[in-house]
Structures are given as C-alpha cells and as structure tokens.
Write an enzyme that holds these catalytic residues in place. Structure first.
Site, PDB file in Angstrom:
ATOM      1  N   LYS A 158       4.144   0.292  -6.353  1.00  9.30           N
ATOM      2  CA  LYS A 158       5.440   0.444  -5.687  1.00  9.30           C
ATOM      3  C   LYS A 158       5.548  -0.549  -4.536  1.00  9.30           C
ATOM      4  O   LYS A 158       4.543  -0.895  -3.917  1.00  9.30           O
ATOM      5  CB  LYS A 158       5.584   1.860  -5.100  1.00  9.30           C
ATOM      6  CG  LYS A 158       5.640   2.976  -6.118  1.00  9.30           C
ATOM      7  CD  LYS A 158       5.846   4.312  -5.438  1.00  9.30           C
ATOM      8  CE  LYS A 158       5.953   5.427  -6.467  1.00  9.30           C
ATOM      9  NZ  LYS A 158       6.226   6.726  -5.820  1.00  9.30           N
ATOM     10  N   GLU A 200      -0.471   4.035  -6.466  1.00 12.99           N
ATOM     11  CA  GLU A 200      -0.542   5.502  -6.422  1.00 12.99           C
ATOM     12  C   GLU A 200      -0.939   6.018  -7.793  1.00 12.99           C
ATOM     13  O   GLU A 200      -0.649   5.373  -8.806  1.00 12.99           O
ATOM     14  CB  GLU A 200       0.859   6.075  -6.150  1.00 12.99           C
ATOM     15  CG  GLU A 200       1.157   6.448  -4.746  1.00 12.99           C
ATOM     16  CD  GLU A 200       2.550   7.017  -4.590  1.00 12.99           C
ATOM     17  OE1 GLU A 200       2.940   7.163  -3.435  1.00 12.99           O
ATOM     18  OE2 GLU A 200       3.249   7.309  -5.572  1.00 12.99           O
ATOM     19  N   ILE A 203       2.276  10.194 -11.628  1.00 12.89           N
ATOM     20  CA  ILE A 203       2.516  11.596 -11.996  1.00 12.89           C
ATOM     21  C   ILE A 203       3.395  11.597 -13.240  1.00 12.89           C
ATOM     22  O   ILE A 203       4.523  11.104 -13.198  1.00 12.89           O
ATOM     23  CB  ILE A 203       3.250  12.371 -10.866  1.00 12.89           C
ATOM     24  CG1 ILE A 203       2.597  12.127  -9.497  1.00 12.89           C
ATOM     25  CG2 ILE A 203       3.374  13.847 -11.206  1.00 12.89           C
ATOM     26  CD1 ILE A 203       1.329  12.873  -9.252  1.00 12.89           C
ATOM     27  N   GLU A 275      12.190  13.675   0.090  1.00 16.80           N
ATOM     28  CA  GLU A 275      11.998  13.675  -1.362  1.00 16.80           C
ATOM     29  C   GLU A 275      10.574  14.078  -1.719  1.00 16.80           C
ATOM     30  O   GLU A 275       9.623  13.540  -1.152  1.00 16.80           O
ATOM     31  CB  GLU A 275      12.185  12.246  -1.884  1.00 16.80           C
ATOM     32  CG  GLU A 275      13.454  11.983  -2.628  1.00 16.80           C
ATOM     33  CD  GLU A 275      13.485  10.569  -3.180  1.00 16.80           C
ATOM     34  OE1 GLU A 275      12.543  10.169  -3.897  1.00 16.80           O
ATOM     35  OE2 GLU A 275      14.460   9.865  -2.880  1.00 16.80           O
ATOM     36  N   ARG A 292      19.886   8.981   5.409  1.00 21.03           N
ATOM     37  CA  ARG A 292      21.357   8.908   5.355  1.00 21.03           C
ATOM     38  C   ARG A 292      21.899  10.219   4.803  1.00 21.03           C
ATOM     39  O   ARG A 292      21.124  11.054   4.330  1.00 21.03           O
ATOM     40  CB  ARG A 292      21.754   7.783   4.390  1.00 21.03           C
ATOM     41  CG  ARG A 292      21.171   8.019   3.005  1.00 21.03           C
ATOM     42  CD  ARG A 292      21.674   7.096   1.925  1.00 21.03           C
ATOM     43  NE  ARG A 292      21.266   7.573   0.616  1.00 21.03           N
ATOM     44  CZ  ARG A 292      20.102   7.311   0.021  1.00 21.03           C
ATOM     45  NH1 ARG A 292      19.205   6.564   0.624  1.00 21.03           N
ATOM     46  NH2 ARG A 292      19.820   7.814  -1.164  1.00 21.03           N
TER      47      ARG A 292
HETATM   48  C1  MV4 Z   1       6.660   8.258  -8.922  1.00 20.59           C
HETATM   49  C2  MV4 Z   1       6.631   8.697 -10.246  1.00 20.59           C
HETATM   50  C3  MV4 Z   1       5.419   9.035 -10.803  1.00 20.59           C
HETATM   51  N1  MV4 Z   1       4.300   8.923 -10.067  1.00 20.59           N
HETATM   52  N2  MV4 Z   1       5.509   8.166  -8.234  1.00 20.59           N
HETATM   53  C4  MV4 Z   1      11.358   7.336  -8.682  1.00 20.59           C
HETATM   54  C5  MV4 Z   1      12.230   7.537  -7.471  1.00 20.59           C
HETATM   55  C6  MV4 Z   1      11.347   7.214  -6.341  1.00 20.59           C
HETATM   56  N3  MV4 Z   1      11.766   7.817  -5.113  1.00 20.59           N
HETATM   57  C7  MV4 Z   1      10.027   7.706  -6.795  1.00 20.59           C
HETATM   58  N4  MV4 Z   1      10.067   7.698  -8.239  1.00 20.59           N
HETATM   59  C8  MV4 Z   1       8.964   8.018  -8.966  1.00 20.59           C
HETATM   60  N5  MV4 Z   1       7.784   7.944  -8.300  1.00 20.59           N
HETATM   61  C9  MV4 Z   1       4.366   8.477  -8.814  1.00 20.59           C
HETATM   62  N6  MV4 Z   1       3.226   8.360  -8.119  1.00 20.59           N
HETATM   63  C10 MV4 Z   1       7.818   8.769 -10.943  1.00 20.59           C
HETATM   64  C11 MV4 Z   1       8.990   8.412 -10.333  1.00 20.59           C
HETATM   65  C12 MV4 Z   1      10.137   8.460 -11.165  1.00 20.59           C
HETATM   66  C13 MV4 Z   1      11.132   9.386 -10.974  1.00 20.59           C
HETATM   67  C14 MV4 Z   1      11.087  10.301  -9.936  1.00 20.59           C
HETATM   68  C15 MV4 Z   1      12.088  11.199  -9.758  1.00 20.59           C
HETATM   69  C16 MV4 Z   1      13.169  11.202 -10.619  1.00 20.59           C
HETATM   70  C17 MV4 Z   1      13.228  10.310 -11.639  1.00 20.59           C
HETATM   71  C18 MV4 Z   1      12.222   9.384 -11.840  1.00 20.59           C
HETATM   72  C19 MV4 Z   1      12.295   8.503 -12.904  1.00 20.59           C
HETATM   73  C20 MV4 Z   1      11.317   7.606 -13.086  1.00 20.59           C
HETATM   74  C21 MV4 Z   1      10.244   7.573 -12.223  1.00 20.59           C
END
Ligand code: MV4
Length: 450
Positions: A158, A200, A203, A275, A292
């Site tokens: 990320k 990271e 998940i 979040e 925001r």
């Molecule tokens: C993640 C994840 C899986 N593992 N982090 C997407 C939004 C951003 N704020 C963080 N996101 C994600 N982070 C880890 N370590 C999967 C996502 C993600 C996701 C999260 C929430 C809602 C939809 C999503 C779609 C794809 C990936």
C-alpha cells in the site's frame, strides 16, 4: 456562531451543507466552475462566485481562487465537503493563516492521518489493533522480503500517502513481491507525490466497517455507531448500511471504544470516520481515518437522528458536544444506494448528458440527497454521483422492502445509471442474508478478472 460560510464544493454535498446552514441561520456563499453555472447549489446559496473553467484543477481545487472568493465575500469559515480540498492539510493551514475557520479537524491532524504509516504507528502505540506488517516505509527488496517472511503470504503493498484502496497490490510469493515493489513505488510517486510504500498481511474477503466519530475541542469524543460499506466495486462504494449486519452489540462496544481511542490519539476534532477491516473470524483491524464528512453520512443520521453537518459546523466553531455516549441510541435500519451516471453493464463507464425525465421516490422512510432536476445536464468533468437514495425501516428486511419499491419509482432518462444494478442487488438472496464480502459485486456480475 459563524455568520457566513463558503461552501467549497459542488453537487449534492454542496446542497446538503447549504441546507444545514439555512436551518442554523448562517448565510452561504457558493462557488462554481463555468460548467456548473446552472447548478442547484448556486441557486440555493445567498451568494455565488464563479471560480474558473470546468476542470477541477482550475476551479474546485484552485486554492488561491477559493481563498480570494472567501476574502471578497467576507466569510468566517469554509466547508470543504468531501473530495476536492477536504483532506488537504496545506489548504487547512492556508485557511488558518487567513483567519478563516476550516470546517474539519486541524491541519496537523489531517497531515498525520494522511500518512498511513505514521497513523498506524500512533494507533499501535495507543493499543488499537492493526494489521501485522512493516512499521516504516520499505527501504529495499530485502526489507520487503523479510517482512513477508515474518507475516507470511499473501501480503498487500500500500502507498503511505494513498488511501481509499487506490495503489494497492496483492502478492502471493517472493517473485511477485519483488516485481510489484518498483511499480507500486512508481505509481505511488505519480499518484500521491510520495514513493513511500508499506507491506501488510492481506486479509482475504474482509468486510469494510467504519465508525462515525464526533469530537469537540474540549476533549470530548463520542461515536455514532458503524456503517457497513462492504458492497463496492473497484473501491467505489455502491451500497452502505447502518447498523452492520456483521456487528452485534458486544462487537459494537469494542470497536466503538477503539474508534474513540483513535480519535483521542490523533487529537481529532469535528466529524470523522475510523475505518476497520473485519475478517471472517470476527477480528477487526484499524485501517485509516477519513478526515472529512463522508458521502454515506446520511445512514448514520437516519439511525441516530443526529444532523452530522450541523454538529460538524458547531464543533468547528468551538462549541462543546451537547450529548454523551449514552445519549446516542441506534434505532432501526438505514440503507443508502449511490445512484451514479455510470453504466454497470459496460464496466461502469461514465454516462454524462442531459437528464430529460427525472422523478424521485418519496413516501415513508425515504430520503433523496441530490442536486439533479429535470433538464439538468450532467457535466463530464466530475464525480458521477447523481443522487443518494436513503431509506429507513424498523428492521433490515423492512428497509430492503422500502429500497426495492423506491428503486422502482426512480426514473432518470435517458442517461445510464446504476439503478438497474441496485435492483439486482436488492433482489439477491445472498444480499438479504447479509453474508457478503468485498468480492460480492464482482461475483454478482460474473466478473472473472478485476
Ligand atoms: C486491505 C485489504 C486486505 N488486506 N488491507 C481497500 C480500501 C482501503 N481503505 C483498504 N482496502 C483494503 N485493505 C489488507 N491488509 C482489502 C482491502 C479492500 C477492500 C476493503 C474494504 C472494502 C472493499 C475492499 C475491496 C478491495 C480491497
């Protein structure tokens, strides 16, 4: 209280903010680009100033022009809405130095939380659960490989200055991680102006559960429960609901307590969103803070009866919270559909143009936040959000029924919208059961590759 506020935004959120100001007897100044001359927010505000050509870099993102508009109209404060300058620490600082209140948290808090690595570090030290991974920006290949060995694949890369899901990369082995590293850094530099990235644990099939927080400048912070935003595609949310079908009273208490801990650790004021990702075992992890007001704030307003824009303005002015945590009662169920000018049957391609026929639903339990009217031309320059359809029911089932009949009443012609996709979601037994993850929309659409 403020006597005049400039609304540095357009579309439905500008209309929403102007409405709150009117009810608070605060005068409003709208700003608009040449493409938005006939926009509703321009008509509803007490004054309006053109701030430049259609492209947002030359209008809604133009800091000197917006500050000039604020100076000329002698406002006390600027409300940034969402998107555009809403999470820009530099803009918040400029407002401060011009003696104009930026309606949001302080510039320092925005800057800290904009750096996802720094934010994670602060929250880890405060005892908030975070996803295992690198504690600092990745220095080189060996650094990335060592972290992956420690936390095990799959991992996700990320951008430190990213957020909202942009610029992320999932890797399942050493070879993929090494090859993703450089591209991810280059993309981060190009998109966010910083090449810092972190690793990271990935998940799988998480749910996106976010907590609304409200904080004053006198050290008081409360949460207003959660929103479930799991239904999205390519990081564009489609449906949001509150409460979350995946959160029970016990988990809500635990996550809410952590959300408040996050707010306190960041010195947070006004409204914000913490979040979390919720994994399939029911563990939750802090992801980031959105500094925001969010698009989906109405679902929280609906189940709490609290006007978030008014509270945001009141706390930005310096007033103390007028309620305690125990005064916040979550009642019933609210669901929001984002109606976009986009074609779901064609990869969500934008669908601008003139709306000839427009009819919005109404009746018990229905709220529509929109800037659209019959004859309105959707400009091609901005976000494609046309309207938010928010419904209320005593139970989730009741809310779903209200949503289905509201979607049936909604007419937007001749442009393509996301209404047909929403109808498909709301008639899907998997959605009714609420057992969904972030892959849901792709699965529903039968998408093989993302
Ligand atoms: C993640 C994840 C899986 N593992 N982090 C997407 C939004 C951003 N704020 C963080 N996101 C994600 N982070 C880890 N370590 C999967 C996502 C993600 C996701 C999260 C929430 C809602 C939809 C999503 C779609 C794809 C990936």
């Amino acid at each position: 209280m403020f006597s005049k506020i400039l609304v540095a935004n357009r579309g439905e959120i500008a209309v929403r903010v102007i409405r709150a100001c009117k009810e608070m007897s605060i005068k409003t100044v709208a700003v608009y680009s040449e493409a938005d001359r006939n926009a509703l927010h321009v008509r509803l505000a007490d004054e309006a100033i053109c701030i430049g050509p259609p492209r947002s870099e030359h209008s809604y993102l133009n800091v000197p022009t917006i500050i000039s508009a604020a100076e000329i109209t002698d406002v006390d404060a600027i409300h940034p809405g969402y998107g555009f300058l809403s999470e820009n620490a530099h803009f918040a600082e400029i407002c401060d130095s011009c003696n104009i209140t930026f309606i949001g948290p302080g510039a320092k808090t925005i800057r800290l939380l904009g750096d996802k690595i720094a934010a994670k570090d602060v929250m880890r030290k405060a005892g908030v659960p975070i996803i295992p991974g690198s504690l600092t920006a990745i220095k080189n290949k060996e650094d990335a490989l060592n972290t992956a060995r420690r936390i095990q694949y799959p991992v996700i890369l990320k951008a430190a200055a990213g957020g909202g899901g942009r610029g992320m990369r999932v890797c399942h082995n050493d070879v993929r991680l090494v090859s993703a590293l450089m591209t991810c850094q280059a993309e981060a530099q190009a998109s966010f102006g910083s090449s810092d990235i972190f690793v990271e644990k990935y998940i799988e099939q998480p749910r996106h559960v976010e907590f609304q927080i409200l904080a004053d400048r006198h050290g008081h912070s409360i949460h207003l429960g959660e929103r479930d935003c799991t239904i999205q595609r390519r990081h564009q949310k489609l449906v949001e609901e509150s409460p979350s079908p995946a959160v029970d009273a016990k988990l809500r208490r635990k996550m809410g307590e952590m959300a408040i801990r996050v707010a306190k650790a960041a010195g947070y004021t006004t409204v914000g969103t913490v979040e979390f990702l919720l994994d399939r075992e029911g563990n939750f992890y802090f992801i980031e803070v959105n500094t925001r007001i969010q698009v989906e704030h109405p679902v929280t307003e609906t189940v709490t009866g609290i006007d978030l824009i008014k509270e945001q303005i009141r706390t930005a002015f310096g007033e103390g919270l007028n309620m305690k945590q125990d005064d916040v009662v979550i009642r019933g169920w609210a669901i929001e559909c984002r109606i976009n000018a986009a074609d779901p049957s064609n990869g969500f391609s934008p669908s601008p143009g003139r709306i000839q026929v427009y009819h919005q639903p109404g009746g018990p339990g229905v709220r529509v936040d929109t800037h659209v009217y019959a004859g309105y031309e959707v400009p091609p320059y901005y976000d494609s959000l046309l309207a938010k359809l928010i419904v209320y029911g005593r139970t989730r089932q009741e809310a779903i029924r209200v949503m289905q009949r509201s979607l049936d009443e909604f007419i937007v012609e001749p442009i393509r919208t996301t209404i047909p996709l929403h109808k498909q979601i709301f008639s899907d037994p998997t959605f009714w059961r609420g057992h969904i993850s972030t892959d849901y929309v792709d699965q529903l659409l039968g998408v093989r590759e993302t």
